[in-house]
Design a protein around this motif. Structure first.
Motif, short mmCIF file in Angstrom:
data_model
loop_
_atom_site.label_atom_id
_atom_site.label_comp_id
_atom_site.label_asym_id
_atom_site.label_seq_id
_atom_site.Cartn_x
_atom_site.Cartn_y
_atom_site.Cartn_z
N THR A 77 0.85 -1.18 0.00
CA THR A 77 0.00 0.00 0.00
C THR A 77 0.89 1.23 0.00
O THR A 77 1.82 1.32 0.81
N GLU A 130 -3.34 9.29 -10.33
CA GLU A 130 -3.86 7.94 -10.43
C GLU A 130 -3.11 7.15 -11.50
O GLU A 130 -3.03 7.57 -12.67
N SER A 156 -5.72 -1.04 -7.01
CA SER A 156 -6.82 -0.13 -6.72
C SER A 156 -6.23 1.21 -6.31
O SER A 156 -5.12 1.30 -5.79
N TYR A 157 -7.02 2.27 -6.55
CA TYR A 157 -6.56 3.62 -6.22
C TYR A 157 -7.73 4.39 -5.63
O TYR A 157 -8.82 4.42 -6.21
N GLN A 208 -5.49 9.38 -2.44
CA GLN A 208 -4.15 9.16 -3.01
C GLN A 208 -3.49 7.92 -2.42
O GLN A 208 -2.29 7.90 -2.15
N LEU A 230 -2.66 3.99 -3.15
CA LEU A 230 -2.53 2.92 -4.14
C LEU A 230 -2.36 1.60 -3.40
O LEU A 230 -1.53 1.49 -2.49
N TRP A 279 4.49 1.75 -10.72
CA TRP A 279 3.20 2.30 -11.16
C TRP A 279 3.44 3.43 -12.15
O TRP A 279 4.36 4.23 -12.01
#
Length: 924
Positions: free
Chosen positions: A878, A885, A899-900, A904, A906, A923
């Motif tokens: 996390t 994003e 997931s986002y 803020q 991730l 990412w």
């Protein structure tokens, strides 16, 4: 370079300026000044020898110092010439010592404020002869100028100054002709003199004074020229100015973490007393840390075990007074406060690495009544799936409160209970007191009979067995300064372990505590039990609620060894546990001394179930972090008195972030274990313990760094933000390591809490929501089931899925949390081993990983690996603070789901990455 120069020992210019502003008067002494001082002034004006002589005769007859000499000394620079308690200081008593007497409107007594009797600038002291170079520094001779008012003052002293490292100077003052007691601390020897010291050392020769400066800034860290040096057989005193008012350490005392310098006296003499303010408590730690103006820090350690006190005054300055031994100072230059504590521990020793299970939740009570009742509590905790690793018993498990026995009726099933704990991956700790029962038919109690045969008990001055009184009644006291006692202690523990296979030991009452003063036969009337000067100890005399200070021990008299008793017992216990179990020892001791962390942890003693006691626990926690004892905690929910549900919930939340976390209370009072409360309270306690268990990989790694290099575990905020003066007085919040901020609720009836956030981004640990602070106090919601915990930007935490014990949780998958800095970077690490074997780091049987985030990429790098890491999977990552994003995420180059959230955050789940192999997550 070390310079030799004569320094002006009069009031410094800045102090003189202050005096000019205050213009203190002698009140009733003003007319005397005009009569006497006026004569001198007339003599000066008329240059008349006759008048001058008349003035001198007047002074000699009346013994009153002129106003310019005494009253011109600012009040905050008046060093007490008459520190004896219980004496009304009169002009006659004061001036008999050759000191200034100026009455103020401050009260006299224990909290006397500005002293009425203080040293004049020219009070006779020692003079320093020539200094000679040595391999490590220099040595010189100090000669007393005139006899002082304390008996048996020593005429010739030897001064040695050794430049041991670039950031450490060692100053030692000893009797030049006769050896005196020195604490046998095993300090690593330094073979080579420092090449580039960051300090300079200067001397005033007549009277003697020492000045230590920081080379770069010129800040004066030590300046002993402000008051005379005393070195009598039973009274040693030395004073120094301080560069600021930000002073910490000097334990064990119940006080704010930041000490008050408003005429405060702190006493050092191990004492069994429930924690209270203005009192000497269980341990002795004569070490202080000062934050200088500008953010640098330094520390000073006086290696001395005799009864002592430190007088603080607002100059700022302090005075050391001790009644034996030598003056043996180590000065640490930091300059970072973390480095000061590390440098201190390079002298006293780094703390032991605790077993992993020792960081779990501990539960104890004096008053379970039976082993079956204890067992039922354990089973109920399991039934509610509340994390618990260790069960303890207090003295009620013993037969007649005698060590190494079990009450056969009430605790007959204790061996089976311990076996059940072990089957569930849990552990057992029991209490031991040092007092050994002495009233039995011969041959009926092996610990006493064998101890008597081997001569391992402490004796009186006449060589007879010293008998005191503790829980079992009349008792003898083992002499842990005797190596034979260690063997006897081992054999006792080994015999008991065969009956009850305990995993750790709680050593209590080891100041040593005594329910009578001195002994059954009293104490001698000599100077060891009644010295000429007695520091401000509770009770007013040294043998109060302990054994006679004249008692004989193997290596010295108890007068010198008293405050070392808990340390020596811990050392014997640690050695025994290693031999018995072959694993890391787990020991919690009540009495402590420098280097205690090498052998044991500590709890803050017999507190009460009151809100203020919970508040006091945080400065206690932070102080012992300075003292090199990171395994530290307080009795959660309080020991004596009955807690309320609200208090216990809040205390369990705070206690979940003590490095050592134990709920413990006394007999008769209401039960306070988690299952004793309502379902809502029980749930809140369970959840915060699960938070702790999730964080154990991070906490364990902090303990590794403490063991390896002396890092603090629980840490004051100013250690990380030394330039932020607002952090200097904060002792209601604290950090774990550099990156986890804990802000507990400490008052009743609150659903919010105000916490200070130093400059930077701080993330809510639970949600990842962030606040960008400019260095400000913020109000946060804090319902009864919630404690605020925040991550500092740039931190990576290794966490683990919690379970009901560490034997289960430490096999669970890891979840890594990265809190990005403003530059989108972060760093963290993980130390991992089997959690209980001896010296795993030293033997190379461990794993060590470093985590980094740079350029939107999380990288795990394995720097050292063993088989333990191969059992652990990384389940999730996390990342807090991902501003844009991502469109895609790759794991080791392969695209992965993620997931986002709008705050803020991730998240990348279901990773199934083996911890023993490096990996990268990117990412884009």
């Amino acid at each position: 370079m070390t310079s030799y120069q004569k320094l002006n020992t009069s009031v410094p210019p800045e102090a003189g300026d202050e005096a000019a502003d205050e213009k203190p008067l002698c009140h009733q002494k003003l007319s005397a000044w005009w009569l006497g001082g006026g004569l001198l002034m007339v003599a000066a004006l008329l240059s008349g020898v006759t008048v001058w002589v008349l003035g001198q005769i007047w002074w000699s007859q009346h013994k009153v110092f002129p106003l310019p000499k005494c009253a011109s000394i600012p009040e905050n620079l008046r060093f007490d010439c008459y520190p004896e308690r219980g004496t009304v200081v009169t002009r006659e008593l004061c001036e008999k010592r050759g000191c200034c007497f100026v009455e103020t409107d401050r009260p006299i007594g224990r909290a006397r404020g500005v002293p009425w009797c203080f040293y004049p600038p020219d009070f006779p002291s020692y003079s320093l002869g020539s200094m000679n170079e040595t391999q490590m520094g220099m040595v010189g001779l100090l000669t007393r100028q005139t006899k002082t008012y304390y008996p048996s003052d020593i005429e010739k002293l030897q001064l040695s100054v050794e430049f041991e490292t670039d950031t450490r100077v060692h100053v030692k003052i000893i009797d030049a002709t006769s050896p005196r007691y020195e604490v046998p601390l095993d300090v690593p020897r330094v073979a080579k003199r420092a090449e580039n010291p960051v300090y300079t050392v200067e001397f005033s020769k007549d009277p003697f004074g020492l000045i230590v400066k920081r080379r770069t800034s010129g800040v004066v860290l030590i300046n002993t020229t402000v008051a005379p040096l005393f070195f009598a057989d039973q009274f040693l005193q030395i004073s120094t100015l301080l560069p600021s008012t930000f002073l910490y350490g000097l334990g064990e005392h119940r006080s704010n973490f930041l000490h008050s310098l408003e005429w405060t006296t702190l006493t050092f003499w191990a004492r069994d007393v429930p924690p209270m303010e203005s009192c000497n408590l269980y341990g002795v730690h004569p070490f202080y840390l000062v934050m200088e103006n500008g953010g640098d820090a330094h520390g000073v350690f006086l290696l001395n075990s005799n009864a002592m006190e430190v007088a603080l005054q607002p100059a700022p300055a302090l005075t050391w007074r001790t009644i034996g031994g030598i003056l043996d100072f180590y000065i640490f230059l930091g300059p970072d406060p973390n480095l000061v504590v590390q440098q201190y521990q390079q002298v006293i020793g780094f703390p032991a690495m605790p077993p992993f299970w020792g960081l779990g939740f501990h539960l104890c009570r004096w008053g379970y009544g039976t082993s079956n009742e204890t067992w039922e509590i354990i089973k109920a905790m399991r039934n509610y799936q509340i994390p618990q690793d260790v069960q303890w018993n207090d003295i009620d498990y013993m037969d007649g409160y005698r060590d190494f026995t079990v009450d056969p009726q009430k605790f007959g099933t204790l061996p089976q209970m311990v076996e059940d704990l072990h089957k569930h991956g849990q552990h057992y700790v029991m209490i031991l007191d040092p007092g050994i029962s002495s009233t039995h038919p011969p041959g009926s109690y092996w610990p006493y009979d064998e101890g008597l045969k081997r001569g391992i008990f402490i004796n009186t001055t006449q060589g007879k067995l010293l008998i005191g009184k503790v829980w079992p009644g009349l008792t003898a006291f083992p002499d842990f300064s005797n190596p034979n006692t260690h063997q006897w202690w081992l054999e006792n523990l080994n015999r008991f372990h065969a009956l009850v296979p305990f995993d750790g030991v709680w050593i209590d009452m080891n100041e040593p505590s005594n329910f009578m003063d001195g002994s059954q036969e009293g104490c001698s009337q000599g100077e060891l039990d009644s010295p000429p000067y007695v520091p401000a100890v509770m009770g007013g005399f040294l043998p109060a609620k302990t054994i006679c200070t004249s008692a004989r021990q193997s290596t010295s008299v108890h007068y010198n060894l008293h405050s070392l008793y808990g340390l020596m017992e811990a050392k014997a216990t640690a050695s025994a546990l290693i031999k018995i179990r072959g694993k890391r020892p787990f020991i919690i001791s009540r009495s402590t001394f420098p280097s205690q962390g090498k052998y044991s942890g500590h709890w803050l003693g017999d507190n009460r179930s009151e809100w203020k006691d919970m508040i006091w626990s945080i400065p206690g926690l932070l102080s012992f972090s300075l003292f090199g004892v990171p395994l530290i905690g307080a009795d959660i929910c309080g020991f004596s008195g009955s807690t309320s549900e609200e208090l216990c919930i809040r205390w369990m939340q705070l206690g979940a972030f003590y490095p050592f976390t134990r709920n413990h209370n006394t007999q008769i009072e209401k039960a306070q274990d988690p299952i004793a409360f309502s379902p809502a309270a029980r749930t809140a306690m369970k959840e915060v313990l699960e938070t702790r268990y999730a964080l154990l990989p991070f906490l364990y790694s902090l303990f590794h760094r403490a063991h390896l290099q002396g890092d603090t575990v629980a840490r004051p905020l100013f250690f990380e933000f030394p330039k932020d003066v607002a952090t200097y007085s904060i002792d209601k919040q604290f950090l774990w390591g550099r990156g986890l901020l804990v802000t507990p609720v400490l008052d009743p009836g609150m659903d919010s809490v105000i916490g200070y956030f130093p400059r930077g981004i701080w993330y809510d640990y639970y949600t990842g929501s962030s606040v960008n602070s400019s260095g400000e106090s913020l109000k946060m919601a804090a319902p009864l089931d919630h404690i605020n915990v925040h991550l500092r930007e740039g931190t990576i935490l290794p966490t683990q899925k919690p379970a009901s014990s560490t034997s289960v949780s430490r096999r669970n998958p890891l979840r890594l949390i990265a809190a990005l800095s403003q530059n989108a970077n972060a760093w963290g690490d993980l130390f991992w081993d089997d959690g209980e074997s001896l010296d795993t780091f030293e033997k190379g049987d461990y794993s060590y990983l470093v985590f980094n985030v740079t350029q939107n990429t999380f990288i795990s790098t394995v720097l050292h690996s063993n088989v333990e890491a191969s059992y652990i999977m990384v389940e999730a990552l996390t990342v807090y603070g991902v501003r844009d994003e991502p469109k895609r995420v790759t794991v080791n180059g392969k695209e992965a789901p993620f997931s986002y959230l709008k705050n803020q955050v991730l998240s990348v789940n279901n990773l199934q990455l083996n911890l023993s192999h490096g990996f990268s997550i990117r990412w884009m």
